[in-house]
Design a protein around this motif. Structure first.
Motif, PDB file in Angstrom:
ATOM      1  N   ILE A 236       0.697  -1.130   0.111  1.00  0.00           N
ATOM      2  CA  ILE A 236       0.166   0.116   0.191  1.00  0.00           C
ATOM      3  C   ILE A 236       0.884   1.233  -0.039  1.00  0.00           C
ATOM      4  O   ILE A 236       1.755   1.436   0.710  1.00  0.00           O
ATOM      5  N   SER A 237       0.510   2.246  -0.757  1.00  0.00           N
ATOM      6  CA  SER A 237       1.466   3.404  -0.820  1.00  0.00           C
ATOM      7  C   SER A 237       0.119   4.575  -0.958  1.00  0.00           C
ATOM      8  O   SER A 237      -0.869   4.470  -1.683  1.00  0.00           O
ATOM      9  N   ALA A 238       0.607   5.794  -0.339  1.00  0.00           N
ATOM     10  CA  ALA A 238      -0.416   6.769  -0.465  1.00  0.00           C
ATOM     11  C   ALA A 238       0.426   7.767  -1.455  1.00  0.00           C
ATOM     12  O   ALA A 238      -0.487   8.834  -1.693  1.00  0.00           O
ATOM     13  N   VAL A 260       1.297 -10.943  -5.435  1.00  0.00           N
ATOM     14  CA  VAL A 260       1.536  -9.643  -4.916  1.00  0.00           C
ATOM     15  C   VAL A 260       0.499  -8.567  -5.319  1.00  0.00           C
ATOM     16  O   VAL A 260       0.259  -8.679  -6.757  1.00  0.00           O
ATOM     17  N   HIS A 261      -0.261  -7.849  -4.629  1.00  0.00           N
ATOM     18  CA  HIS A 261      -1.253  -6.776  -5.250  1.00  0.00           C
ATOM     19  C   HIS A 261      -0.758  -5.579  -4.735  1.00  0.00           C
ATOM     20  O   HIS A 261      -0.610  -5.131  -3.337  1.00  0.00           O
ATOM     21  N   ALA A 262      -0.700  -4.603  -5.514  1.00  0.00           N
ATOM     22  CA  ALA A 262      -0.371  -3.224  -5.224  1.00  0.00           C
ATOM     23  C   ALA A 262      -1.389  -2.203  -5.142  1.00  0.00           C
ATOM     24  O   ALA A 262      -2.070  -2.519  -6.086  1.00  0.00           O
ATOM     25  N   ALA A 263      -1.572  -1.387  -4.128  1.00  0.00           N
ATOM     26  CA  ALA A 263      -2.884  -0.578  -4.343  1.00  0.00           C
ATOM     27  C   ALA A 263      -2.416   0.712  -3.715  1.00  0.00           C
ATOM     28  O   ALA A 263      -1.576   0.951  -2.650  1.00  0.00           O
ATOM     29  N   LEU A 264      -3.475   1.863  -4.017  1.00  0.00           N
ATOM     30  CA  LEU A 264      -3.190   3.128  -3.343  1.00  0.00           C
ATOM     31  C   LEU A 264      -4.048   3.213  -2.142  1.00  0.00           C
ATOM     32  O   LEU A 264      -5.135   2.681  -2.034  1.00  0.00           O
ATOM     33  N   HIS A 265      -3.453   3.785  -1.230  1.00  0.00           N
ATOM     34  CA  HIS A 265      -4.153   3.940   0.372  1.00  0.00           C
ATOM     35  C   HIS A 265      -5.477   4.691   0.110  1.00  0.00           C
ATOM     36  O   HIS A 265      -5.706   5.551  -0.454  1.00  0.00           O
ATOM     37  N   GLY A 266      -6.363   3.956   0.755  1.00  0.00           N
ATOM     38  CA  GLY A 266      -7.648   4.696   0.735  1.00  0.00           C
ATOM     39  C   GLY A 266      -8.584   4.530  -0.120  1.00  0.00           C
ATOM     40  O   GLY A 266      -9.669   4.972  -0.076  1.00  0.00           O
ATOM     41  N   THR A 267      -8.341   3.508  -1.343  1.00  0.00           N
ATOM     42  CA  THR A 267      -9.118   3.407  -2.424  1.00  0.00           C
ATOM     43  C   THR A 267      -9.948   2.114  -2.037  1.00  0.00           C
ATOM     44  O   THR A 267      -9.725   1.112  -1.166  1.00  0.00           O
ATOM     45  N   PRO A 268     -11.099   1.991  -2.853  1.00  0.00           N
ATOM     46  CA  PRO A 268     -11.708   0.649  -2.685  1.00  0.00           C
ATOM     47  C   PRO A 268     -10.850  -0.494  -3.080  1.00  0.00           C
ATOM     48  O   PRO A 268     -11.254  -1.645  -2.315  1.00  0.00           O
ATOM     49  N   TYR A 282       3.534  -1.367   4.033  1.00  0.00           N
ATOM     50  CA  TYR A 282       2.818  -0.094   3.583  1.00  0.00           C
ATOM     51  C   TYR A 282       3.949   0.903   3.550  1.00  0.00           C
ATOM     52  O   TYR A 282       5.071   0.946   4.488  1.00  0.00           O
ATOM     53  N   GLY A 283       3.906   1.753   2.596  1.00  0.00           N
ATOM     54  CA  GLY A 283       4.741   3.007   2.466  1.00  0.00           C
ATOM     55  C   GLY A 283       4.487   4.023   3.639  1.00  0.00           C
ATOM     56  O   GLY A 283       3.498   4.106   4.032  1.00  0.00           O
ATOM     57  N   THR A 284       5.731   4.770   3.850  1.00  0.00           N
ATOM     58  CA  THR A 284       5.595   5.792   4.818  1.00  0.00           C
ATOM     59  C   THR A 284       4.313   6.776   4.194  1.00  0.00           C
ATOM     60  O   THR A 284       4.148   7.216   3.403  1.00  0.00           O
ATOM     61  N   GLY A 285       3.619   7.237   5.157  1.00  0.00           N
ATOM     62  CA  GLY A 285       2.267   7.881   5.047  1.00  0.00           C
ATOM     63  C   GLY A 285       1.041   7.189   4.835  1.00  0.00           C
ATOM     64  O   GLY A 285       0.048   7.872   4.645  1.00  0.00           O
ATOM     65  N   SER A 286       1.055   5.892   4.916  1.00  0.00           N
ATOM     66  CA  SER A 286       0.038   5.173   4.862  1.00  0.00           C
ATOM     67  C   SER A 286      -0.315   4.111   6.357  1.00  0.00           C
ATOM     68  O   SER A 286      -0.747   3.287   6.334  1.00  0.00           O
ATOM     69  N   GLU A 287       0.160   4.849   7.421  1.00  0.00           N
ATOM     70  CA  GLU A 287       0.275   4.143   8.596  1.00  0.00           C
ATOM     71  C   GLU A 287      -1.142   3.768   9.008  1.00  0.00           C
ATOM     72  O   GLU A 287      -1.546   2.819   9.679  1.00  0.00           O
TER      73      GLU A 287
END
Length: 336
Positions: A236-238, A260-268, A282-287
């Motif tokens: 997960i990345s923001a 492996v599934h990559a997604a943007l933080h906060g999306t459905p 998770y990437g920094t900012g997605s805590e």
């Protein structure tokens, strides 16, 4: 990723990130972590478009965006290159000059009958005598507060005890007069290569700006390598432009994991993937992704550290040159 390894730009059609953002993000983060060193040549617009299967207009727009940020420069008839920072160039040049002077000193000492061991002992004595040179005031400007403080803690190990290195962020700098005053009083300001253009208007012309390259921390690399091959891994990345680089890094250090599934933080899409995950990186900012995560799901943050090779070969020689300049008597500076 290290310098010279896997520098090829790629597009992942499965990512929820526009192609333009993917290309630009890979180059920006490639510059910041040293995969695209200063002065390295980028593919031509036509070649990169052909390689990626996209329109030359798309690549041309990315290159214009990066030129506006001061990250790359196009030389007519020659090509497009990663822009070199004057401070980095001066550091490399200064290191070469020092190496040559030291070689000459060794030759001279041997001609005078002084052994190399004795020369080394004498040099160490002289270094010790000069250990208490002018302290430097430095500021690191990052994006997220907690990781910026972690970078500063790492870098302090390489500095003299009398030096000061403080941490701030772009957001704080925009709203805090005290933070701006600290920048104005600094001898050196540090940031990431792709944020220099954004930072420069906040820094007086007399204050040097240098960049710090990053690489995945050892703890992050080990944690990725230890993931069960059968686990359903979700990253997960923001930050949309970071997601392609994030995905490729995970693929490198956890190549044994098939799902492996990559997604943007906060999306459905992220919420659906997290509901099925065994491991979450998770990437920094997605805590906040941790909120409500079941206890059986393993999770950890993908963290970076300052690249020790870049610190040793570029940053420290530049700091030494700056210290020498600051230590020079005013009259000597005027004569120069």
């Amino acid at each position: 990723m290290r310098r010279g390894e896997d520098m090829r730009i790629q597009i992942d059609r499965d990512l929820p990130v526009p192609v333009t953002t993917q290309i630009q993000g890979q180059i920006e983060y490639g510059v910041s972590n040293g995969d695209f060193p200063s002065g390295s040549r980028l593919p031509s617009v036509r070649d990169l478009a052909l390689d990626l299967g996209v329109s030359p207009v798309t690549v041309s727009q990315v290159y214009r965006n990066l030129q506006a940020k001061g990250l790359i420069a196009t030389v007519q008839g020659t090509g497009t290159f990663v822009q070199s920072l004057a401070a980095d160039d001066a550091s490399r040049s200064g290191t070469s000059r020092v190496d040559e002077l030291l070689r000459r000193a060794l030759v001279t000492a041997e001609r005078e009958g002084v052994s190399r061991a004795a020369s080394l002992e004498r040099f160490q004595h002289l270094v010790a005598q000069n250990h208490h040179g002018t302290p430097l005031r430095m500021v690191f400007v990052g994006v997220y507060s907690h990781v910026t403080h972690a970078y500063v803690a790492d870098l302090r190990r390489h500095l003299r005890p009398s030096d000061t290195l403080s941490a701030t962020t772009f957001d704080v700098l925009a709203s805090d007069a005290a933070a701006r005053a600290e920048i104005e009083a600094a001898d050196l300001v540090l940031t990431f290569a792709h944020r220099v253009t954004e930072l420069r208007p906040n820094v007086p012309p007399s204050v040097e700006v240098a960049t710090v390259n990053l690489l995945p921390s050892e703890r992050t690399r080990v944690a990725l390598a230890e993931i069960d091959p059968l686990a359903r891994l979700v990253i997960i990345s923001a930050i949309p432009e970071f997601l392609p680089t994030f995905r490729r890094a995970v693929a490198r250090f956890a190549s044994h994991v098939e799902s492996v599934h990559a997604a943007l933080h906060g999306t459905p899409d992220a919420r659906e993937a997290l509901a099925r995950a065994d491991v979450v990186v998770y990437g920094t900012g997605s805590e906040t992704v941790l909120d409500g995560l079941p206890s059986h799901v393993r999770s950890f943050e993908y963290r970076h550290v300052p690249d020790p090779i870049h610190v040793e070969r570029v940053l420290l020689p530049m700091i030494a040159r700056l210290r020498e300049t600051r230590s020079r008597p005013p009259r000597a500076q005027e004569v120069r």
